[in-house]
Enzyme design. Structure first.
Site, PDB file in Angstrom:
ATOM      1  N   GLY A  46     -26.177 -17.458   7.460  1.00 13.37           N
ATOM      2  CA  GLY A  46     -27.632 -17.449   7.541  1.00 13.37           C
ATOM      3  C   GLY A  46     -28.220 -17.541   6.147  1.00 13.37           C
ATOM      4  O   GLY A  46     -27.594 -17.093   5.179  1.00 13.37           O
ATOM      5  N   GLN A  51     -34.420 -16.618  -0.312  1.00 10.40           N
ATOM      6  CA  GLN A  51     -33.193 -16.472  -1.099  1.00 10.40           C
ATOM      7  C   GLN A  51     -32.974 -17.623  -2.073  1.00 10.40           C
ATOM      8  O   GLN A  51     -32.197 -17.497  -3.021  1.00 10.40           O
ATOM      9  CB  GLN A  51     -31.971 -16.387  -0.165  1.00 10.40           C
ATOM     10  CG  GLN A  51     -31.938 -15.114   0.663  1.00 10.40           C
ATOM     11  CD  GLN A  51     -30.745 -15.126   1.589  1.00 10.40           C
ATOM     12  OE1 GLN A  51     -30.811 -15.649   2.700  1.00 10.40           O
ATOM     13  NE2 GLN A  51     -29.639 -14.559   1.133  1.00 10.40           N
ATOM     14  N   CYS A  94     -24.501 -10.426   2.786  1.00 13.53           N
ATOM     15  CA  CYS A  94     -25.648 -11.262   2.428  1.00 13.53           C
ATOM     16  C   CYS A  94     -25.278 -12.087   1.209  1.00 13.53           C
ATOM     17  O   CYS A  94     -24.685 -11.566   0.277  1.00 13.53           O
ATOM     18  CB  CYS A  94     -26.836 -10.352   2.130  1.00 13.53           C
ATOM     19  SG  CYS A  94     -28.317 -11.242   1.638  1.00 13.53           S
ATOM     20  N   LEU A  95     -25.635 -13.376   1.226  1.00 11.66           N
ATOM     21  CA  LEU A  95     -25.321 -14.237   0.080  1.00 11.66           C
ATOM     22  C   LEU A  95     -26.052 -13.758  -1.179  1.00 11.66           C
ATOM     23  O   LEU A  95     -25.637 -14.064  -2.287  1.00 11.66           O
ATOM     24  CB  LEU A  95     -25.698 -15.695   0.380  1.00 11.66           C
ATOM     25  CG  LEU A  95     -24.855 -16.386   1.467  1.00 11.66           C
ATOM     26  CD1 LEU A  95     -25.371 -17.792   1.724  1.00 11.66           C
ATOM     27  CD2 LEU A  95     -23.376 -16.414   1.092  1.00 11.66           C
ATOM     28  N   HIS A 136     -31.990 -10.022  10.205  1.00 11.75           N
ATOM     29  CA  HIS A 136     -31.638  -9.942   8.782  1.00 11.75           C
ATOM     30  C   HIS A 136     -32.408 -11.010   7.990  1.00 11.75           C
ATOM     31  O   HIS A 136     -32.975 -10.715   6.929  1.00 11.75           O
ATOM     32  CB  HIS A 136     -30.117 -10.137   8.657  1.00 11.75           C
ATOM     33  CG  HIS A 136     -29.592 -10.221   7.254  1.00 11.75           C
ATOM     34  ND1 HIS A 136     -28.640  -9.349   6.770  1.00 11.75           N
ATOM     35  CD2 HIS A 136     -29.850 -11.091   6.243  1.00 11.75           C
ATOM     36  CE1 HIS A 136     -28.359  -9.677   5.514  1.00 11.75           C
ATOM     37  NE2 HIS A 136     -29.068 -10.728   5.170  1.00 11.75           N
ATOM     38  N   GLU A 137     -32.455 -12.230   8.517  1.00 16.28           N
ATOM     39  CA  GLU A 137     -33.111 -13.328   7.793  1.00 16.28           C
ATOM     40  C   GLU A 137     -34.634 -13.178   7.797  1.00 16.28           C
ATOM     41  O   GLU A 137     -35.290 -13.493   6.804  1.00 16.28           O
ATOM     42  CB  GLU A 137     -32.713 -14.691   8.379  1.00 16.28           C
ATOM     43  CG  GLU A 137     -31.217 -15.013   8.362  1.00 16.28           C
ATOM     44  CD  GLU A 137     -30.552 -14.828   7.007  1.00 16.28           C
ATOM     45  OE1 GLU A 137     -31.232 -14.968   5.982  1.00 16.28           O
ATOM     46  OE2 GLU A 137     -29.341 -14.519   6.978  1.00 16.28           O
ATOM     47  N   HIS A 140     -35.682 -10.991   5.072  1.00 16.55           N
ATOM     48  CA  HIS A 140     -35.771 -11.690   3.778  1.00 16.55           C
ATOM     49  C   HIS A 140     -37.160 -12.272   3.567  1.00 16.55           C
ATOM     50  O   HIS A 140     -37.718 -12.201   2.473  1.00 16.55           O
ATOM     51  CB  HIS A 140     -34.759 -12.847   3.711  1.00 16.55           C
ATOM     52  CG  HIS A 140     -33.378 -12.440   3.296  1.00 16.55           C
ATOM     53  ND1 HIS A 140     -33.113 -11.801   2.107  1.00 16.55           N
ATOM     54  CD2 HIS A 140     -32.173 -12.606   3.904  1.00 16.55           C
ATOM     55  CE1 HIS A 140     -31.798 -11.594   2.002  1.00 16.55           C
ATOM     56  NE2 HIS A 140     -31.202 -12.066   3.085  1.00 16.55           N
TER      57      HIS A 140
HETATM   58 NI    NI Z   1     -29.164 -12.018   3.555  1.00 15.36          NI
END
Ligand code: NI
Length: 172
Positions: A46, A51, A94-95, A136-137, A140
């Site tokens: 995701g 991000q 998470c990236l 989660h996204e 962000h």
């Molecule tokens: Ni994330």
């Protein structure tokens, strides 16, 4: 297509609140394509526009197994309603917080309304991993990270370790 730089915690730009997408035009589609290339290249499931330092309400997800065909999902201006508030516990990564995985509880089942890559309205019920990812996204896009659900101590520890890594990378 091109790879985008993924911001890492505690970068303050990850705290910005994304603004609605007014028009699903060629530029947005290009952004979406670049985000997919960036996410696949980082082996993520995701990615939210925040991000990659784009303050637009746009996120992408692909939770298909590596052996399966890709299943790219696009959510533009997503809105969720909780269908089943029962907490579902999942180990999240998470990236933007590379190398750290921690259990977070979120509602089990949600309804998501959004626009797809073509700008058409979509509606989808999600549970399990997909529900985790969508929530989660969307966090962000609101400037929130999964580490915000952890204890202050845990979050501080992750922050110091990542800051140290960033310093080492900068001086390398
Ligand atoms: Ni994330």
């Amino acid at each position: 297509m091109s790879l985008l730089e993924i911001l890492e915690f505690p970068d303050p730009r990850l705290r910005k609140k994304a603004l609605p997408v007014n028009k699903v035009d060629a530029a947005i589609k290009q952004t979406i394509d670049n985000m997919f290339e960036t996410m696949y290249s980082a082996s993520g499931i995701g990615l939210a526009a925040t991000q990659v330092n784009i303050q637009k309400r746009l996120l992408i997800i692909d939770i298909a197994d590596e052996e399966e065909d890709p299943n790219p999902l696009v959510f533009i201006n997503p809105e969720i309603t909780v269908i089943d508030p029962e907490p579902y516990r999942h180990e999240e990564g998470c990236l933007s917080v590379p190398g750290y995985y921690e259990f977070v509880e979120r509602p089990t089942k949600v309804l998501v309304k959004a626009l797809n890559r073509e700008g058409d309205p979509i509606e989808m019920e999600a549970e399990g991993l997909l529900a985790v990812c969508i929530q989660h996204e969307i966090d962000h896009l609101n400037g929130k990270l999964f580490v915000d659900y952890l204890s202050v101590l845990k979050r501080q520890r992750i922050k110091s370790k990542l800051e140290k890594e960033h310093k080492q990378k900068a001086s390398a």
